[in-house]
Design an enzyme around this catalytic site. Structure first.
Site, PDB file in Angstrom:
ATOM      1  N   HIS A  60     -11.810  13.008  95.574  1.00  0.00           N
ATOM      2  CA  HIS A  60     -11.294  11.642  95.373  1.00  0.00           C
ATOM      3  C   HIS A  60     -11.107  11.436  93.872  1.00  0.00           C
ATOM      4  CE1 HIS A  60     -13.075  10.440  99.484  1.00  0.00           C
ATOM      5  NE2 HIS A  60     -11.788  10.668  99.585  1.00  0.00           N
ATOM      6  N   HIS A  64     -19.168  13.907  95.630  1.00  0.00           N
ATOM      7  CA  HIS A  64     -18.454  12.639  95.455  1.00  0.00           C
ATOM      8  C   HIS A  64     -19.259  11.724  94.530  1.00  0.00           C
ATOM      9  CE1 HIS A  64     -15.698  12.918  99.098  1.00  0.00           C
ATOM     10  NE2 HIS A  64     -16.498  13.963  99.255  1.00  0.00           N
ATOM     11  N   ARG A  96      -7.209   7.073  94.514  1.00  0.00           N
ATOM     12  CA  ARG A  96      -8.204   7.863  95.240  1.00  0.00           C
ATOM     13  C   ARG A  96      -7.586   9.063  95.984  1.00  0.00           C
ATOM     14  NH1 ARG A  96     -12.778   6.903  99.035  1.00  0.00           N
ATOM     15  NH2 ARG A  96     -12.224   7.612 101.102  1.00  0.00           N
ATOM     16  N   GLU A 149     -23.178  11.875  97.122  1.00  0.00           N
ATOM     17  CA  GLU A 149     -22.586  10.717  96.450  1.00  0.00           C
ATOM     18  C   GLU A 149     -23.450  10.516  95.207  1.00  0.00           C
ATOM     19  OE1 GLU A 149     -19.949   8.912  97.126  1.00  0.00           O
ATOM     20  OE2 GLU A 149     -19.523   9.304  99.231  1.00  0.00           O
ATOM     21  N   GLU A 196     -13.173   9.313  91.199  1.00  0.00           N
ATOM     22  CA  GLU A 196     -14.617   9.530  91.064  1.00  0.00           C
ATOM     23  C   GLU A 196     -14.876  10.518  89.919  1.00  0.00           C
ATOM     24  OE1 GLU A 196     -15.846  10.527  95.092  1.00  0.00           O
ATOM     25  OE2 GLU A 196     -14.925   8.708  95.876  1.00  0.00           O
TER      26      GLU A 196
END
Lengths: 307, 96
Positions: free
Chosen positions: A67, A194, A125, A268, A70
């Site tokens: 993405h 991510h 994104r 994440e 990020e």
């Protein structure tokens, strides 16, 4: 040289690609760069391969930046790649790992999107592919994998940030990774990085059913996070994608798990300052160093539990 | 380049399942051009929304009307992006 590179800063795509060459030049017996294909806008996609020899040995896959907004994800990937290169031969555990396994790192999984966040829209994104019949561009490359494709938690609307695309693996960026993993055939772990919100997840996202290896993946994940937390106290949640965030179909680690790569995880990364995608550059090094502890734990576990 | 002057990022901490559903309804609306950084899924997780300046009153009225509590995480997104860009340029100069 790689030594003078500022890992505590965000960089443009060209700088990152150029840095890869310096890393390869500095560690020619350990690191090589392979082009795995081109993006929709014809940018090369490079993996860094860390190997001490042999062909198609058991391998670990790490990708960052699927993405594009990020940014801390590829920034962490750069630091990690450098760490692997510099610690080989010094860190006994990492050395033993690399003496039996290879590590593949894809630092910019969505190069078109990354370039776009630097030039046109910092909040972009998706990929940059055109969607016939729609004014909106791009597909969410983490809804495009052949794993419950087009199921719950993905949008059929090309204007949505979670648009799954016209078909599974329609995005060339996804297809390039799929081709590499399949043609190699010996990946034992698949880790996708991510940002943000501090989670360590395992499959599934497309289903809320437990995977067969749920107890083991949960235990590995919890131990990894314990190490991560030990450095700065960053709190992570651990669980399946569906259970700790939401049902999301077509995700990369669901695909990797379903093709037989048992140790499939997604991170994440942190946002302790509540900056979301705009994590300040001074947070890159703390993020990377704490993430390394968890990554290393997972990789060591994979090394010690062949299957 | 797209600019984000006056865009805010708000954090919503939904307290009930009904509030989650109201946030999901808000997410479905296209006119506000809202960008959900974290989606409304459970009362245990925060919901972060980038709200364009032009949609701010619409969103805050919606949240207030339904007694949904929120706080501002980022007051002006463009300011942070300007800082980020300036820092990148500085770093590039140093590296050269």
């Amino acid at each position: 040289s790689s030594r003078s590179f500022n890992f505590g800063a965000y960089h443009r795509l060209e700088t990152i690609y150029s840095w890869m060459d310096t890393l390869v030049a500095q560690y020619p017996n350990l690191v090589s760069k392979q082009e795995i294909g081109r993006s929709y806008e014809n940018r090369p996609m490079y993996v860094l391969k860390f190997s001490t020899g042999g062909n198609k040995r058991p391998a670990i896959w790490i990708d960052t930046g699927i993405h594009s907004r990020e940014w801390v994800s590829p920034a962490t990937g750069l630091w990690t790649a450098n760490k692997i290169a510099t610690d080989y031969g010094k860190d006994t555990s990492l050395t033993s790992l690399l003496n039996t396994m290879d590590i593949y790192m894809l630092l910019l999984t969505n190069p078109d999107g990354y370039a776009y966040t630097h030039s046109k829209d910092r909040m972009w994104r998706k990929t940059r592919s055109e969607n016939p019949g729609s004014r909106c561009r791009g597909v969410d490359p983490n809804r495009n994998w052949d794993a419950g494709f087009a199921g719950p938690g993905a949008s059929k609307n090309p204007c949505s940030d979670s648009y799954h695309g016209p078909s599974a693996h329609s995005e060339i960026e996804v297809k390039n990774v799929v081709n590499l993993i399949k043609s190699h055939g010996n990946f034992k772990s698949f880790i996708s990085i991510h940002a943000y919100s501090q989670l360590l997840m395992y499959p599934y996202g497309y289903s809320c059913k437990n995977v067969a290896h749920q107890p083991e993946l949960d235990s590995v994940g919890r131990a990894a996070v314990q190490k991560l937390t030990s450095l700065y106290g960053t709190q992570y949640k651990v669980g399946s994608i569906c259970k700790i965030i939401y049902q999301a179909s077509g995700g990369s680690i669901d695909w990797s798990y379903d093709v037989g790569i048992k140790y499939s995880f997604a991170f994440e990364l942190r946002d302790t300052g509540r900056y979301g995608f705009i994590l300040p550059a001074n947070q890159i090094l703390p993020t990377a160093t704490e993430t390394w502890l968890a990554l290393k734990h997972i990789m060591e576990y994979v090394r010690d539990h062949p299957y | 380049e797209r600019v984000f002057i006056g865009d805010q990022v708000i954090r919503v901490n939904a307290e009930t399942e009904e509030q989650i559903q109201l946030l999901q309804a808000l997410e479905m609306q296209e006119e506000g051009e809202l960008d959900f950084w974290l989606h409304p899924v459970s009362t245990e997780l925060p919901v972060d929304i980038r709200v364009p300046r032009s949609s701010f009153s619409f969103v805050t009225e919606y949240l207030n009307a339904h007694n949904i509590p929120y706080s501002v995480l980022i007051n002006n997104l463009q300011e942070l992006l300007d800082e980020e860009k300036a820092e990148m340029m500085q770093n590039e100069m140093k590296e050269r």
